[in-house]
Design a protein around this motif. Structure first.
Motif, mmCIF file in Angstrom:
data_model
loop_
_atom_site.group_PDB
_atom_site.id
_atom_site.type_symbol
_atom_site.label_atom_id
_atom_site.label_comp_id
_atom_site.label_asym_id
_atom_site.label_seq_id
_atom_site.Cartn_x
_atom_site.Cartn_y
_atom_site.Cartn_z
ATOM 1 N N ARG A 145 12.639 114.195 109.137
ATOM 2 C CA ARG A 145 13.751 113.258 108.889
ATOM 3 C C ARG A 145 14.909 113.497 109.855
ATOM 4 O O ARG A 145 15.537 112.556 110.330
ATOM 5 N N GLU A 146 15.170 114.766 110.141
ATOM 6 C CA GLU A 146 16.226 115.077 111.107
ATOM 7 C C GLU A 146 15.882 114.533 112.488
ATOM 8 O O GLU A 146 16.736 113.947 113.179
ATOM 9 N N LEU A 180 7.897 109.079 111.423
ATOM 10 C CA LEU A 180 8.572 109.661 112.591
ATOM 11 C C LEU A 180 8.017 109.063 113.872
ATOM 12 O O LEU A 180 8.768 108.733 114.802
ATOM 13 N N SER A 190 14.048 112.052 113.176
ATOM 14 C CA SER A 190 13.958 110.586 113.192
ATOM 15 C C SER A 190 15.295 109.925 113.482
ATOM 16 O O SER A 190 15.346 108.743 113.839
ATOM 17 N N LYS A 191 16.382 110.679 113.337
ATOM 18 C CA LYS A 191 17.707 110.098 113.523
ATOM 19 C C LYS A 191 17.953 109.805 115.000
ATOM 20 O O LYS A 191 17.709 110.649 115.857
ATOM 21 N N VAL A 215 5.082 110.793 106.299
ATOM 22 C CA VAL A 215 6.320 111.234 106.940
ATOM 23 C C VAL A 215 6.126 111.339 108.453
ATOM 24 O O VAL A 215 6.988 110.910 109.237
ATOM 25 N N ILE A 273 9.180 118.265 106.098
ATOM 26 C CA ILE A 273 9.720 116.932 105.805
ATOM 27 C C ILE A 273 11.164 116.827 106.273
ATOM 28 O O ILE A 273 11.572 115.826 106.889
#
Length: 741
Positions: free
Chosen positions: A241-242, A279, A244-245, A275, A237
């Motif tokens: 999230r990383e 993405l 997706s930046k 998640v 996860i």
């Protein structure tokens, strides 16, 4: 046995697992199978494993060398499970003592196969030394001969590299198809000569039901050791999230952690699926297309996202599968107002197969039955069948084409579009995030005749069946049905094409009769009657798994000019198609009469034959490389260049060698020889390549009434001296031109 066996080969563990039947993970496992849990790198101490080939719709790699040759795999067959290793040391008590990691792999495999921490294990009496070893691992172990096997055990272990007497294999097969787990090992290259038809290797007879094939040739070349640790849910996860930046280039380490999503425990899926979907949206969504293909090496993040979503689509329970954003682009969108219907139909439950030994023709494949329905992307379809079809290998399949793009440098669609669900009970729920035609796969050996099948939740799709669908109904209703893909079925072949391509097709009857005629003509050269065999399949796809066309079941071709020709009866017969003739020629090739280097040669005998005998056109214009001048150039280059048989006697140079004989003696000798091979009992099959060479020269010479041994020697084909003596009663033949100058 092999001169290049290494004294200290090292195991290479390929860490590309997907969540194959994840709901059955071994207790406490970090990856879906748990087979490699806690296994370090270790030396193989001189062992040289053979090679496995996998059907990517059923099987997954466990162990691979650094050239990605597989020597350990797991797979599914209906309700059963198989783990296979291409060396008998993976079930060797003495090897277990030398290398505990081998024992760890075996015990992990047994737990996955048995779906329990301490399953009941049956071992073949030939593996009696394993009984105390496995009992020490906490298993309930008993020795059981295959003929006595039943469901009193959860897992059965056997070394399948020597013949199993009586009906033993049938008992193992039934055990597997009723939901049992089978662990089988064999060193295939060491036993190739004992099984001329290598599908008869006992391990193959069982493993192929789960999409795993032991190959008679090739060895794994293990040079390095790699074990990848299993990620946690939190790590996956955080990586998603990383990644997706926006802005910064994606961190390679984060991509590695992200790929661990496919190895998470099933209990974590509800958290990780949204998640991954988020993405995908953040970086795209990623939609590989014809105009914007995904170049895997150039975009590892997008590649990873597609592989993860594709992997989940092929392995999740139907209830967890949702529509994928790429589905509208390919295979195509279902109209919003298309009705989801409930319908009952009849399905042929008898497997008819194809000519034995036709490897390129996929002669052992399960057969696909059309239903005339399409599963919308991400939507559950329910299929109800009678008890006779439960747990014996039948499958609900969504998507006509199982060809994978994983080895292609670029992807113009998702790498895998087909999904299969084993039929284990009265109602099977199936779904595919990409959508696809709804089919029933009939397993090898099934003999159930006509079976009633009820379908609920699918969309009607165009299906023309020669002799069943009237032209009036086709023109007024069937071709207008909303499914984005359609099928045209003759008596010998089924075409799978986009529905847009058939909306204006007025006469599918003439078209399919033309296709049937072509395949019947091809069968004449092969000296067979097609009426007792399966219908071939030809599917058109945006991107095939190999080449622009490839052989097999189905034969596959790219959308475009080939599709236009396939749907035009006049062009098909009037102009011919070297490509179609070539691929169906592959489907007729037989390993028994294969000479070295002729994999892409003898299939073209059918190309030439069909051009002349079916379309009525001369071979001279059928292909640039069979024009007389070009053939002469190829021949001269071969003989002037030193007659390099191993390197240059192939494709059109080798075809010229065959055609010179045919132009002198006609097609009849070839038909005669092919008929002989079709009827050849297994005891008389060639046992080596030299034996294949000799038998071919002997048989073709006798069929021609001429001694061809010197002719073939002129081309440098290795022919045994004894052949000349056996042909001494026939006059020697050589073309008029002096081939040695």
């Amino acid at each position: 046995m092999l001169q290049f066996a290494r004294a200290a080969a090292v195991l290479f563990i390929l860490a590309r697992f997907s969540s194959l039947q994840a709901a059955g993970s071994a207790p406490g496992s970090a990856d879906p199978s748990g087979v490699l849990k806690g296994v370090p790198s270790f030396p193989l101490h001189g062992l040289v494993p053979g090679v496995l080939r996998l059907d990517s719709s059923k099987a997954r790699t466990l162990l691979s060398d650094d050239e990605r040759q597989v020597f350990g795999a797991l797979g599914l067959s209906s309700g059963g499970r198989v783990v296979a290793f291409a060396h008998d040391a993976f079930l060797s008590g003495s090897r277990f003592q030398e290398e505990p990691a081998l024992l760890r792999i075996a015990t992990n495999a047994i737990r996955w196969l048995g779906r329990a921490e301490a399953p009941a294990v049956g071992i073949d009496p030939g593996l009696a030394a394993l009984e105390p070893i496995f009992k020490a691992q906490g298993f309930d172990v008993r020795q059981i001969a295959p003929a006595d096997l039943d469901r009193q055990v959860d897992v059965y272990c056997f070394a399948g590299q020597r013949a199993i007497p009586g009906a033993g294999l049938d008992h193992i097969r039934r055990f597997l198809l009723k939901g049992g787990g089978v662990l089988t090992v064999a060193t295939p290259w060491a036993f190739a000569s004992a099984f001329p038809d290598f599908h008869r290797l006992p391990s193959n007879e069982i493993a192929m039901l789960a999409g795993i094939e032991f190959l008679p040739e090739g060895v794994a070349r293990v040079e390095s050791a790699v074990v990848t640790s299993q990620p946690t849910l939190a790590e996956v996860i955080a990586a998603a999230r990383e990644l997706s930046k926006p802005g910064a280039p994606p961190d390679p380490g984060a991509i590695v952690r992200l790929r661990g999503a496919l190895r998470l425990d099933p209990a974590d899926l509800s958290e990780v699926l949204p998640v991954i979907a988020a993405l995908d949206q953040a970086i795209g969504p990623v939609i590989p297309s014809a105009k914007a293909p995904l170049v895997a090496a150039a975009d590892p993040l997008r590649q990873a996202v597609v592989e993860i979503r594709s992997g989940f689509n092929r392995t999740l329970p139907a209830e967890l599968i949702g529509a994928l954003p790429t589905a509208a682009d390919f295979p195509g969108a279902v109209p919003d107002r298309a009705a989801r219907v409930v319908r009952q139909l009849e399905v042929d439950g008898t497997w008819r197969g194809w000519l034995p030994g036709r490897q390129a023709g996929g002669w052992l494949a399960g057969e696909l039955r059309s239903t005339g329905f399409y599963a919308a992307p991400g939507e559950i379809v329910q299929v109800q069948v009678p008890p006779a079809m439960h747990g014996c290998g039948f499958e609900v399949v969504i998507g006509s084409y199982g060809g994978s793009l994983e080895n292609r440098p670029e992807w113009r669609r998702y790498p895998q579009t087909q999904r299969a669900f084993p039929i284990l009970e009265r109602v099977t729920k199936a779904a595919n995030g990409l959508g696809g035609l709804l089919l029933i796969r009939v397993p090898r050996g099934a003999n159930l005749g006509t079976q009633p099948v009820a379908i609920a939740g699918a969309v009607e799709a165009p299906l023309f069946e020669l002799g069943k669908t009237s032209l009036e109904d086709w023109r007024n209703r069937v071709r207008k049905l909303p499914g984005p893909w359609s099928e045209l079925a003759g008596n010998r072949i089924i075409l799978t094409v986009p529905s847009e391509a058939i909306r204006s097709l007025d006469d599918p009857e003439t078209l399919m009769k033309t296709w049937d005629e072509m395949l019947d003509k091809a069968a004449v050269l092969a000296s067979i009657d097609r009426s007792g065999y399966r219908k071939e399949r030809l599917i058109f796809d945006r991107q095939t798994s190999a080449g622009s066309l490839h052989s097999g079941y189905p034969v596959a071709a790219h959308l475009g000019p080939d599709l236009e020709r396939a749907l035009d009866a006049g062009k098909l017969k009037g102009e011919g198609s070297w490509g179609f003739f070539h691929e169906f020629g592959h489907n007729h090739q037989h390993d028994l009469w294969a000479l070295p280097g002729t994999g892409e040669t003898t299939c073209n005998l059918w190309s030439v034959y069909l051009f002349e005998e079916w379309t009525g056109r001369s071979r001279d214009g059928a292909h640039p490389d069979v024009h007389p001048l070009r053939r002469q150039q190829l021949r001269r280059a071969y003989f002037d260049g030193g007659r390099d048989f191993a390197g240059k006697w192939n494709v059109f140079t080798a075809l010229d060698c065959y055609l010179l004989i045919q132009e002198k003696f006609g097609w009849d000798p070839f038909r005669t020889v092919f008929a002989e091979y079709n009827a050849l009992p297994e005891s008389d099959w060639p046992r080596s390549q030299q034996d294949r060479n000799d038998q071919w020269v002997l048989r073709l010479s006798n069929a021609c009434g001429a001694n061809l041994a010197a002719y073939y020697r002129a081309w440098n084909l290795p022919v045994s001296a004894s052949v000349e003596g056996q042909l001494s009663g026939l006059l020697q033949w050589m073309p008029s031109q002096d081939l040695l100058k």
